[in-house]
Write a protein that holds these residues in place. Sequence first.
Motif, mmCIF file in Angstrom:
data_model
loop_
_atom_site.group_PDB
_atom_site.id
_atom_site.type_symbol
_atom_site.label_atom_id
_atom_site.label_comp_id
_atom_site.label_asym_id
_atom_site.label_seq_id
_atom_site.Cartn_x
_atom_site.Cartn_y
_atom_site.Cartn_z
ATOM 1 N N LYS A 119 0.838 -1.198 0.000
ATOM 2 C CA LYS A 119 0.000 0.000 0.000
ATOM 3 C C LYS A 119 0.874 1.249 0.000
ATOM 4 N N GLU A 120 0.482 2.208 -0.840
ATOM 5 C CA GLU A 120 1.155 3.495 -0.929
ATOM 6 C C GLU A 120 0.213 4.570 -0.386
ATOM 7 N N SER A 121 0.739 5.454 0.457
ATOM 8 C CA SER A 121 -0.093 6.518 1.024
ATOM 9 C C SER A 121 -0.417 7.557 -0.036
ATOM 10 N N LYS A 122 -1.333 8.446 0.288
ATOM 11 C CA LYS A 122 -1.704 9.499 -0.658
ATOM 12 C C LYS A 122 -0.559 10.483 -0.876
ATOM 13 N N PHE A 123 0.472 10.415 -0.029
ATOM 14 C CA PHE A 123 1.631 11.287 -0.152
ATOM 15 C C PHE A 123 2.779 10.629 -0.908
ATOM 16 N N GLY A 124 2.599 9.377 -1.343
ATOM 17 C CA GLY A 124 3.599 8.688 -2.143
ATOM 18 C C GLY A 124 4.576 7.826 -1.370
#
Length: 94
Positions: free
Chosen positions: A50-55
Amino acid sequence: MIRKLSILVLSLAALAPAFAMDAARSEAKQVIALQNGETLYVFKDGLMAKESKFGSVTHLSKGQVVQTADGKSITTMGNEVARLSSLLNKGHGN
């Protein structure tokens, strides 16, 4: 001349993150947008990251239920933090 060179350098710098993201997206079998702006990568072997919305890469617990952007629920398998981190950083090394 200097102006053209600086435009070229800025254009190439803007493309670097796109190439790194391409490495992660091409390695993944499926890329799923999640409800909170995060992204779930499903690799060919069925494991996920999983990648956060901030990259940045975030921890993913095995069996964790995540909500897709369209409201579906997915139960996760694996925690491929190192694999996704490596793919996202591909091309950013010296």
